[in-house]
Motif scaffolding. Structure first.
Motif, short mmCIF file in Angstrom:
data_model
loop_
_atom_site.label_atom_id
_atom_site.label_comp_id
_atom_site.label_asym_id
_atom_site.label_seq_id
_atom_site.Cartn_x
_atom_site.Cartn_y
_atom_site.Cartn_z
N ARG A 104 3.07 -6.51 -8.14
CA ARG A 104 4.36 -6.24 -7.51
C ARG A 104 4.42 -4.86 -6.88
O ARG A 104 5.22 -4.61 -5.99
CB ARG A 104 5.48 -6.39 -8.56
N ASP A 105 3.58 -3.94 -7.36
CA ASP A 105 3.59 -2.57 -6.84
C ASP A 105 2.47 -2.33 -5.83
O ASP A 105 2.15 -1.18 -5.53
CB ASP A 105 3.44 -1.58 -8.01
N ILE A 106 1.85 -3.40 -5.32
CA ILE A 106 0.69 -3.23 -4.45
C ILE A 106 1.06 -2.55 -3.14
O ILE A 106 0.27 -1.77 -2.58
CB ILE A 106 0.02 -4.61 -4.19
N GLU A 107 2.26 -2.78 -2.63
CA GLU A 107 2.67 -2.18 -1.36
C GLU A 107 2.92 -0.68 -1.50
O GLU A 107 2.80 0.07 -0.52
CB GLU A 107 3.91 -2.89 -0.81
N LYS A 108 3.26 -0.22 -2.70
CA LYS A 108 3.53 1.20 -2.92
C LYS A 108 2.30 1.95 -3.41
O LYS A 108 2.00 3.05 -2.93
CB LYS A 108 4.66 1.37 -3.93
N GLY A 110 -0.94 0.54 -3.80
CA GLY A 110 -2.22 -0.10 -3.50
C GLY A 110 -3.17 0.80 -2.75
O GLY A 110 -2.77 1.67 -1.97
N ILE A 111 -4.47 0.59 -2.98
CA ILE A 111 -5.54 1.34 -2.31
C ILE A 111 -6.29 0.37 -1.41
O ILE A 111 -6.74 -0.69 -1.89
CB ILE A 111 -6.51 1.98 -3.33
N ASN A 149 -4.30 -7.97 5.44
CA ASN A 149 -4.47 -6.74 4.67
C ASN A 149 -5.08 -7.09 3.32
O ASN A 149 -4.94 -8.21 2.84
CB ASN A 149 -3.12 -6.04 4.48
N ALA A 150 -5.75 -6.11 2.73
CA ALA A 150 -6.33 -6.29 1.40
C ALA A 150 -6.32 -4.96 0.68
O ALA A 150 -6.87 -3.97 1.19
CB ALA A 150 -7.75 -6.85 1.50
N GLU A 151 -5.72 -4.92 -0.51
CA GLU A 151 -5.62 -3.69 -1.28
C GLU A 151 -5.90 -4.00 -2.75
O GLU A 151 -5.82 -5.15 -3.19
CB GLU A 151 -4.23 -3.08 -1.13
N LYS A 152 -6.20 -2.94 -3.49
CA LYS A 152 -6.46 -3.08 -4.93
C LYS A 152 -5.56 -2.13 -5.69
O LYS A 152 -5.06 -1.13 -5.15
CB LYS A 152 -7.92 -2.79 -5.25
N ILE A 153 -5.38 -2.42 -6.97
CA ILE A 153 -4.57 -1.58 -7.84
C ILE A 153 -5.07 -1.74 -9.27
O ILE A 153 -5.53 -2.82 -9.66
CB ILE A 153 -3.07 -1.97 -7.73
N GLY A 154 -4.99 -0.67 -10.04
CA GLY A 154 -5.45 -0.70 -11.42
C GLY A 154 -6.92 -0.35 -11.52
O GLY A 154 -7.51 0.28 -10.65
N GLY A 155 -7.53 -0.77 -12.61
CA GLY A 155 -8.94 -0.49 -12.84
C GLY A 155 -9.15 0.84 -13.54
O GLY A 155 -8.22 1.59 -13.84
N ARG A 162 -13.94 -0.47 -23.06
CA ARG A 162 -12.68 -1.08 -22.66
C ARG A 162 -12.31 -0.59 -21.27
O ARG A 162 -12.54 0.56 -20.93
CB ARG A 162 -11.56 -0.77 -23.66
N HIS A 163 -11.73 -1.48 -20.47
CA HIS A 163 -11.36 -1.16 -19.10
C HIS A 163 -9.97 -1.70 -18.80
O HIS A 163 -9.54 -2.70 -19.36
CB HIS A 163 -12.37 -1.76 -18.11
N ARG A 164 -9.31 -0.98 -17.90
CA ARG A 164 -8.03 -1.48 -17.41
C ARG A 164 -8.28 -2.61 -16.41
O ARG A 164 -9.26 -2.59 -15.68
CB ARG A 164 -7.24 -0.36 -16.75
N ALA A 165 -7.37 -3.54 -16.36
CA ALA A 165 -7.52 -4.67 -15.45
C ALA A 165 -7.42 -4.19 -14.00
O ALA A 165 -6.57 -3.37 -13.66
CB ALA A 165 -6.46 -5.72 -15.74
N LEU A 166 -8.31 -4.70 -13.17
CA LEU A 166 -8.33 -4.38 -11.75
C LEU A 166 -7.83 -5.59 -10.98
O LEU A 166 -8.36 -6.70 -11.13
CB LEU A 166 -9.74 -4.00 -11.29
#
Length: 253
Positions: A104-108, A110-111, A149-155, A162-166
């Motif tokens: 939900r926060d990908i537009e704000k 997102g990378i 468009n294509a962006e990523k968030i998290g990771g 242990r890793h944060r979800a990407l």
């Protein structure tokens, strides 16, 4: 039609023969490799001790091989688990409607993704949104839509192992229908503003490349330790037996 049926049956027969030949080659190769070494050891050490030495050598070798595969990525077709890949979680009309909270926060926050990551995600999206019977099917062919468009968030790392979800979100939209003149080059595909846009939410699965080698090395390490322990117990029993034979008999009263 009869020839087609005969050809299909012959193909199945040849495939079965090929599989059986492969199984026999593996069995005889392992039997020849391990059996010849066991025969040499049994001739000099005896059947029981020769088997333990051969088994300890084989299990130790496989333990080291598993550790090598675990610590180093080899280009050979070695034992490994699933490679890292993206998994489609959902397809929504707007990021705000996604069930995945991060999306939900990908537009704000997102990378933008680089070209290589976009290519990997595009291949995954193609296989999902054009597959027959898939609940996310939107188009008939991969050329029916374009990536907007294509962006990523998290990771990122969280703690030990242990890793944060990407997550990644790829915006796709139907392509414009263009008539190409005879002999002319088709134009580059472009999104049609009149067609709805869709947002594909994906999660990065880190895979388990090193898990099978770790299990393999651990299992053979246990077998190696057991074989060494049995040989140690046999040696101690033999030493005690020799010591008992050397003890002088008690003098008669």
């Amino acid at each position: 039609m009869g020839l087609g049926i005969l050809a299909a049956e012959a193909t199945k027969h040849l495939d079965l023969v090929g599989k059986l030949r492969g199984y026999f080659i593996v069995v005889f190769a392992v039997g020849l490799f391990c059996g010849s070494i066991y025969m040499l050891l049994a001739t000099n050490l005896g059947a029981r001790l020769g088997f333990l030495v051969a088994f300890a050598s084989l299990s130790g070798f496989l333990m080291l091989l598993g550790l090598i595969w675990f610590t180093n990525l080899t280009p050979l077709n070695a034992l490994h688990g699933a490679a890292p890949h993206y998994v489609v979680k959902e397809v929504v009309d707007k990021p705000a409607l996604a069930k995945t909270e991060k999306a939900r926060d990908i537009e704000k926050a997102g990378i933008p993704l680089d070209t290589a990551a976009q290519g990997e995600i595009k291949a995954t999206v193609d296989s999902v949104v054009t597959a027959e019977g898939n609940r996310f099917k939107l188009y008939s062919n991969a050329t029916d839509y374009v990536v907007v468009n294509a962006e990523k968030i998290g990771g990122g790392g969280e703690s030990f192992f242990r890793h944060r979800a990407l997550y990644a979100v790829m915006a796709i939209q139907g392509a414009k229908t263009v008539e190409v003149l005879p002999g002319g080059a088709p134009p580059a595909p472009a999104a049609d503003p009149a067609k709805p846009a869709h947002y594909v939410v994906l999660e990065r699965n880190l895979g388990a490349m090193r898990q099978p080698p770790l299990i393999m090395s651990t299992a053979f390490a246990i077998l190696f330790a057991l074989s060494i322990y049995v040989m140690h117990a046999m040696e101690r029993a033999e030493q005690k037996a020799k010591a008992a034979d050397l003890e002088p008999a008690p003098a008669p009263a």
